[in-house]
Design an enzyme around this catalytic site. Structure first.
Site, PDB file in Angstrom:
ATOM      1  N   HIS A  19       0.712  -1.135   0.164  1.00  0.00           N
ATOM      2  CA  HIS A  19      -0.072   0.056   0.013  1.00  0.00           C
ATOM      3  C   HIS A  19       0.717   1.478  -0.152  1.00  0.00           C
ATOM      4  CE1 HIS A  19      -2.822  -2.680   2.492  1.00  0.00           C
ATOM      5  NE2 HIS A  19      -3.595  -2.525   1.222  1.00  0.00           N
ATOM      6  N   LYS A  43     -15.147  -8.907   3.736  1.00  0.00           N
ATOM      7  CA  LYS A  43     -13.826  -9.236   4.698  1.00  0.00           C
ATOM      8  C   LYS A  43     -14.430  -8.842   5.993  1.00  0.00           C
ATOM      9  CE  LYS A  43      -9.965  -8.036   1.622  1.00  0.00           C
ATOM     10  NZ  LYS A  43      -9.244  -6.664   1.185  1.00  0.00           N
ATOM     11  N   ARG A  92      -1.647  -5.880  -8.304  1.00  0.00           N
ATOM     12  CA  ARG A  92      -0.307  -6.664  -8.121  1.00  0.00           C
ATOM     13  C   ARG A  92       0.089  -7.734  -9.117  1.00  0.00           C
ATOM     14  NH1 ARG A  92      -2.628  -8.217  -2.373  1.00  0.00           N
ATOM     15  NH2 ARG A  92      -4.300  -8.560  -3.666  1.00  0.00           N
ATOM     16  N   SER A 130      -2.598  -7.997   3.023  1.00  0.00           N
ATOM     17  CA  SER A 130      -2.609  -7.669   4.397  1.00  0.00           C
ATOM     18  C   SER A 130      -3.034  -9.174   4.878  1.00  0.00           C
ATOM     19  CB  SER A 130      -3.978  -6.877   4.846  1.00  0.00           C
ATOM     20  OG  SER A 130      -3.679  -5.401   4.161  1.00  0.00           O
TER      21      SER A 130
HETATM   22  O1  PNS Z   1      -8.476  -3.287   0.214  1.00  0.00           O
HETATM   23  P1  PNS Z   1      -9.952  -4.093  -0.528  1.00  0.00           P
HETATM   24  O2  PNS Z   1     -10.552  -4.761   0.468  1.00  0.00           O
HETATM   25  O3  PNS Z   1      -9.634  -4.417  -1.849  1.00  0.00           O
HETATM   26  O4  PNS Z   1     -10.687  -2.808  -0.928  1.00  0.00           O
HETATM   27  C1  PNS Z   1     -11.787  -2.751  -1.162  1.00  0.00           C
HETATM   28  C2  PNS Z   1     -12.946  -1.376  -1.086  1.00  0.00           C
HETATM   29  C3  PNS Z   1     -12.906  -1.180   0.394  1.00  0.00           C
HETATM   30  C4  PNS Z   1     -12.284  -0.178  -1.701  1.00  0.00           C
HETATM   31  C5  PNS Z   1     -14.212  -1.688  -1.546  1.00  0.00           C
HETATM   32  O5  PNS Z   1     -14.917  -2.605  -1.110  1.00  0.00           O
HETATM   33  C6  PNS Z   1     -15.007  -0.507  -1.474  1.00  0.00           C
HETATM   34  O6  PNS Z   1     -15.234   0.327  -2.417  1.00  0.00           O
HETATM   35  N1  PNS Z   1     -16.106  -0.419  -0.570  1.00  0.00           N
HETATM   36  C7  PNS Z   1     -17.138   0.617  -0.097  1.00  0.00           C
HETATM   37  C8  PNS Z   1     -18.366   0.210  -0.593  1.00  0.00           C
HETATM   38  C9  PNS Z   1     -18.495   0.487  -2.187  1.00  0.00           C
HETATM   39  O7  PNS Z   1     -18.328   1.557  -2.542  1.00  0.00           O
HETATM   40  N2  PNS Z   1     -18.868  -0.588  -2.905  1.00  0.00           N
HETATM   41  C10 PNS Z   1     -19.151  -0.531  -4.202  1.00  0.00           C
HETATM   42  C11 PNS Z   1     -17.972  -0.716  -5.140  1.00  0.00           C
HETATM   43  S1  PNS Z   1     -18.090  -2.655  -5.372  1.00  0.00           S
END
Ligand code: PNS
Length: 160
Positions: A19, A43, A92, A130
């Site tokens: 990150h 998650k 990645r 993570s």
């Molecule tokens: O680090 P991650 O878990 O890959 O991040 C994913 C994240 C948190 C960016 C994604 O789940 C997210 O944007 N969550 C907020 C809810 C949202 O906007 N969902 C719509 C997009 S699918």
């Protein structure tokens, strides 16, 4: 001239060198960079949102144009709220692609004006996540190559 703003969203549970690599490189390219902890419904969290924010803040304190937030809603709504039109995500490996395509396509449908840009994670960090770091830390193995010392300490405290 208008201010360029970008958002780096994620779970950051916890922040890793992968990150930080993306944050460091993006901070050079935008006037303001907003790192935002959001909820990933698939998650379950290990660290609390407050703990994650603290760990991120310590990791980015050398960058004066980076602000850390958390948001309880949709990522595109957060972008609207702060007036950012760019989302940055790290990529990645090919295995990330399908998930990222779904995420980006949904965000584009929700708000056409917000563009997602991808940055290849430096090869040194392309295998770090993570969850894999947490798995290793839970077995008391050395994680100093994957996370900064303050995060390694927090992982140690959490698991041991
Ligand atoms: O680090 P991650 O878990 O890959 O991040 C994913 C994240 C948190 C960016 C994604 O789940 C997210 O944007 N969550 C907020 C809810 C949202 O906007 N969902 C719509 C997009 S699918």
């Amino acid at each position: 001239m208008s201010t360029t703003k970008a958002v780096i969203p994620g779970s950051f549970d916890p922040i890793t060198y992968g990150h930080i690599d993306i944050i460091d490189r993006s901070a050079n390219r935008f006037d303001e960079l907003h790192v935002c902890v959001l909820r990933n419904s698939s998650k379950s969290g290990t660290f609390s949102v407050e703990e994650r924010i603290e760990l991120i803040e310590e990791s980015v304190k050398h960058l004066d144009n980076v602000t850390v937030h958390h948001f309880n809603g949709l990522l595109v709504d957060f972008c609207n709220e702060i007036g950012a039109e760019t989302i940055i995500r790290g990529l990645r490996a090919v295995s990330d692609f399908e998930y990222e395509l779904r995420l980006t396509s949904m965000n584009k449908k929700l708000n056409h004006d917000v563009e997602t840009m991808y940055m290849m994670t430096s090869t040194n960090y392309s295998f770090i996540s993570s969850s894999i770091v947490k798995e290793v830390a839970a077995y008391k193995a050395d994680v100093s190559n994957f996370v900064p010392p303050h995060v390694a300490k927090a992982l140690d405290k959490k698991f041991n």
